[in-house]
Design a protein around this motif. Structure first.
Motif, short mmCIF file in Angstrom:
data_model
loop_
_atom_site.label_atom_id
_atom_site.label_comp_id
_atom_site.label_asym_id
_atom_site.label_seq_id
_atom_site.Cartn_x
_atom_site.Cartn_y
_atom_site.Cartn_z
N LEU A 22 3.23 36.62 52.68
CA LEU A 22 2.23 35.65 52.24
C LEU A 22 1.50 35.04 53.44
O LEU A 22 2.09 34.86 54.50
N PRO A 23 0.23 34.69 53.27
CA PRO A 23 -0.50 34.05 54.36
C PRO A 23 -0.05 32.60 54.55
O PRO A 23 0.41 31.95 53.61
N ARG A 24 -0.21 32.13 55.75
CA ARG A 24 0.09 30.72 56.06
C ARG A 24 -1.07 29.84 55.61
O ARG A 24 -2.23 30.20 55.81
N ARG A 38 -1.19 18.83 56.50
CA ARG A 38 -1.21 19.03 57.95
C ARG A 38 -0.05 19.95 58.29
O ARG A 38 1.05 19.81 57.76
N ASN A 39 -0.30 20.90 59.21
CA ASN A 39 0.75 21.81 59.65
C ASN A 39 1.85 21.08 60.41
O ASN A 39 2.95 21.58 60.53
N ASP A 40 1.53 19.91 60.93
CA ASP A 40 2.51 19.10 61.66
C ASP A 40 2.38 17.67 61.15
O ASP A 40 1.31 17.04 61.28
N PRO A 54 7.03 8.28 58.43
CA PRO A 54 7.59 9.16 59.44
C PRO A 54 8.92 9.75 58.96
O PRO A 54 9.72 9.07 58.32
N GLY A 55 9.10 11.01 59.25
CA GLY A 55 10.32 11.71 58.81
C GLY A 55 10.08 12.58 57.58
O GLY A 55 10.86 13.48 57.30
N GLN A 56 9.01 12.32 56.83
CA GLN A 56 8.68 13.16 55.68
C GLN A 56 8.05 14.45 56.19
O GLN A 56 7.09 14.40 56.96
N THR A 57 8.60 15.58 55.79
CA THR A 57 8.04 16.88 56.14
C THR A 57 8.23 17.82 54.95
O THR A 57 8.99 17.53 54.03
N CYS A 58 7.56 18.94 55.02
CA CYS A 58 7.74 19.95 53.97
C CYS A 58 9.21 20.37 53.89
O CYS A 58 9.72 20.68 52.82
N ALA A 59 9.90 20.39 55.03
CA ALA A 59 11.30 20.81 55.06
C ALA A 59 12.19 19.92 54.20
O ALA A 59 13.20 20.40 53.66
N LEU A 82 2.14 30.05 52.39
CA LEU A 82 3.30 29.42 53.00
C LEU A 82 2.90 28.14 53.71
O LEU A 82 1.83 28.08 54.32
N VAL A 83 3.76 27.14 53.63
CA VAL A 83 3.54 25.88 54.33
C VAL A 83 4.50 25.79 55.51
O VAL A 83 5.59 26.37 55.49
N ASN A 84 4.09 25.07 56.53
CA ASN A 84 4.94 24.88 57.70
C ASN A 84 6.03 23.88 57.35
O ASN A 84 5.75 22.81 56.80
N ALA A 85 7.27 24.19 57.70
CA ALA A 85 8.38 23.27 57.42
C ALA A 85 8.17 21.92 58.09
O ALA A 85 8.64 20.90 57.60
#
Length: 97
Positions: A22-24, A38-40, A54-59, A82-85
Motif C-alpha cells: 500500500l502507498p504511504r 501529520r507524518n510526525d 503530546p504523546g498521541q500518535t497513530c501507534a 498506510l499511516v506513519n506510526a
C-alpha cells in the motif's frame, strides 16, 4: 452486505504482505488535509487542533491496525493507504486496554 461493509471488512482483515504494497499517506492528500494528518505528531499545530495532546500518535490510536513493530500501518480512516506510526490526525482515539 453494503459496499461500506465490504470496504471496512477488507481493510480490517489486511495482511502484512498486502499492507506492504500500500502507498504511504502523504500530508497533502485531500483526506489527510481534512483531518490534519501529520507524518510526525511533533509537527501538529496545537492551535489548529486543540484536542491534540503530546504523546498521541497513530501507534497508540485505537483505529490503527497492523503490527506494533511496523513503522507504517493501515488505518481504516485512510483506506488503502498506510499511516506513519509516529503520525497523528484529528480522528485519533485512545487505545483501550
Amino acid at each position: 452486505m453494503t459496499a461500506r461493509t465490504v470496504m471496512v471488512a477488507s481493510v480490517s482483515g489486511i495482511g502484512p504482505a498486502l499492507a506492504a504494497g500500500l502507498p504511504r499517506l502523504q500530508e497533502d492528500d485531500p483526506s489527510a488535509r481534512a483531518l490534519g494528518y501529520r507524518n510526525d505528531a511533533a509537527d501538529v499545530e496545537k492551535s489548529m487542533y486543540p484536542r491534540f495532546e503530546p504523546g498521541q500518535t497513530c501507534a497508540n490510536c485505537n483505529l490503527v491496525q497492523g503490527s506494533d513493530k511496523d513503522a507504517w500501518r493501515p488505518c481504516p480512516i485512510f483506506a488503502g493507504k498506510l499511516v506513519n506510526a509516529r503520525g497523528w490526525c484529528n480522528a485519533w482515539v485512545a487505545r483501550s486496554g
